[in-house]
Design an enzyme around this catalytic site. Sequence first.
Site, PDB file in Angstrom:
ATOM      1  N   PRO A 105       2.003  12.152 -38.453  1.00 32.72           N
ATOM      2  CA  PRO A 105       0.905  11.246 -38.085  1.00 32.72           C
ATOM      3  C   PRO A 105      -0.062  11.936 -37.123  1.00 32.72           C
ATOM      4  O   PRO A 105       0.358  12.681 -36.238  1.00 32.72           O
ATOM      5  CB  PRO A 105       1.611  10.077 -37.390  1.00 32.72           C
ATOM      6  CG  PRO A 105       3.036  10.165 -37.782  1.00 32.72           C
ATOM      7  CD  PRO A 105       3.324  11.602 -38.140  1.00 32.72           C
TER       8      PRO A 105
ATOM      9  N   GLY B 244      -2.908  12.474 -34.194  1.00 32.91           N
ATOM     10  CA  GLY B 244      -3.319  11.941 -32.884  1.00 32.91           C
ATOM     11  C   GLY B 244      -2.275  11.069 -32.226  1.00 32.91           C
ATOM     12  O   GLY B 244      -2.603  10.162 -31.458  1.00 32.91           O
TER      13      GLY B 244
ATOM     14  N   GLY C  72       0.525  12.429 -30.641  1.00 37.54           N
ATOM     15  CA  GLY C  72       1.330  13.239 -29.717  1.00 37.54           C
ATOM     16  C   GLY C  72       2.504  13.916 -30.412  1.00 37.54           C
ATOM     17  O   GLY C  72       3.446  14.361 -29.763  1.00 37.54           O
TER      18      GLY C  72
ATOM     19  N   ALA D  60       0.906  22.207 -35.245  1.00 33.54           N
ATOM     20  CA  ALA D  60       1.532  22.608 -36.515  1.00 33.54           C
ATOM     21  C   ALA D  60       0.465  23.125 -37.474  1.00 33.54           C
ATOM     22  O   ALA D  60       0.681  24.103 -38.199  1.00 33.54           O
ATOM     23  CB  ALA D  60       2.293  21.425 -37.119  1.00 33.54           C
TER      24      ALA D  60
ATOM     25  N   ASP E  97       3.329  23.502 -27.319  1.00 30.61           N
ATOM     26  CA  ASP E  97       3.441  22.885 -28.646  1.00 30.61           C
ATOM     27  C   ASP E  97       3.449  23.941 -29.749  1.00 30.61           C
ATOM     28  O   ASP E  97       4.290  23.903 -30.649  1.00 30.61           O
ATOM     29  CB  ASP E  97       2.259  21.939 -28.907  1.00 30.61           C
ATOM     30  CG  ASP E  97       2.412  20.628 -28.187  1.00 30.61           C
ATOM     31  OD1 ASP E  97       3.187  20.576 -27.216  1.00 30.61           O
ATOM     32  OD2 ASP E  97       1.756  19.650 -28.589  1.00 30.61           O
TER      33      ASP E  97
HETATM   34  O1  PMV Z   1       0.515  13.807 -25.589  1.00 30.79           O
HETATM   35  P1  PMV Z   1       0.865  15.232 -25.750  1.00 30.79           P
HETATM   36  O2  PMV Z   1       1.948  15.496 -26.721  1.00 30.79           O
HETATM   37  O3  PMV Z   1      -0.372  16.103 -25.926  1.00 30.79           O
HETATM   38  O4  PMV Z   1       1.527  15.743 -24.394  1.00 30.79           O
HETATM   39  C1  PMV Z   1       0.885  15.887 -23.186  1.00 30.79           C
HETATM   40  C2  PMV Z   1       1.846  16.419 -22.177  1.00 30.79           C
HETATM   41  C3  PMV Z   1       1.387  16.304 -20.730  1.00 30.79           C
HETATM   42  O5  PMV Z   1       2.475  16.727 -19.926  1.00 30.79           O
HETATM   43  C4  PMV Z   1       1.049  14.875 -20.375  1.00 30.79           C
HETATM   44  C5  PMV Z   1       0.168  17.160 -20.454  1.00 30.79           C
HETATM   45  C6  PMV Z   1       0.434  18.647 -20.471  1.00 30.79           C
HETATM   46  O6  PMV Z   1      -0.568  19.398 -20.572  1.00 30.79           O
HETATM   47  O7  PMV Z   1       1.576  19.100 -20.334  1.00 30.79           O
END
Ligand code: PMV
Length: 313
Positions: free
Chosen positions: A97, A99, A101, A107, A147
């Site tokens: 999905p 946007g 998180g 990916a 990520d």
């Molecule tokens: O919402 P995501 O998966 O992009 O995660 C953000 C993670 C935070 O710790 C809130 C921000 C960061 O840059 O680490």
Amino acid sequence: MKSKASAPGKVILFGEHFVVYGVKAILCSINKRVTVTAEKTSERKISINSQIGNLILEPNKLISEINSPLKPFYYLANKAIKNQDTGIEIKINSEIPLGAGLGSSSACCVAGAAAIFRLFEDVSKEKILELAIEAERTIFENTSGADCTVCTYGGIIEYGKKQGFKKIEDEPNFQLVIANSNIEHSTESMVSGVKTFVIKNKEEFSKLLNQESKLVEDVLKLLKENNPEELGEKINQNQKYLETIGISNNQLKKMIEIGQKTSFGAKITGSGGGGCIFALTNESNVEQSLKEFKDKNFECFSAEIDFKGLNTF
Ligand code: PMV
């Protein structure tokens, strides 16, 4: 000639937000993938095809002038054909999905870098990761690279601002139920909201940082034991800390309540304010947990940890 690659999405198991202030975070990749196919074309154009739209452009455009979520693919293709007399056609297919998180853009960058550059040369995983992070910076300038790292290598990683990345070799056997609030959220504004909390509550936050840091160290030991009950308690504890810093809301709380009732533990994953939560399950409770979310009309699915990471065909 065609080149194909796929890369998994991810969840943050522990440590989001606190990682910005120096605590380690733990991330894992999930078995939902983006697959990218790249092909050389005789016409010198970059053509990108996806479920969210298409982009066809001449090479050598300024990246800052491109206003499209497909920009990272353009960046990669443009770089790859710089000294080549060819165009590129790219096709993207995603099970992740958008946007929410769940690492869909990382990916995309990892699978994109692999599919595109392997049309021309044999590239190492390290190089692919480097290219993917460069590409992701065209949309998230301040990405830590965590990520893209977990999408490339798969499995579980710990990440600290100072320490960098470390792959965790344990392969615990659990399943995650992931539920999507379908509320749009911006990581940037959630991070800035937490900053306001930190400024107003210095002492409380410093205590929370110590508690989160201890919790992450405990979890790193627990992962070796494959003990979902104890891990679940840590997940619930982490959720309490996230609530204290103000990143939850009523919808997320409802979802967390269902998750915590039906699984070993549940928490927000990522920046909060919207996006997803996950519940830790195994074969004993995964179906019941999914059913409860579905009965209450929440979009959800189950996922396993992906131990493969980037795959090339
Ligand atoms: O919402 P995501 O998966 O992009 O995660 C953000 C993670 C935070 O710790 C809130 C921000 C960061 O840059 O680490």
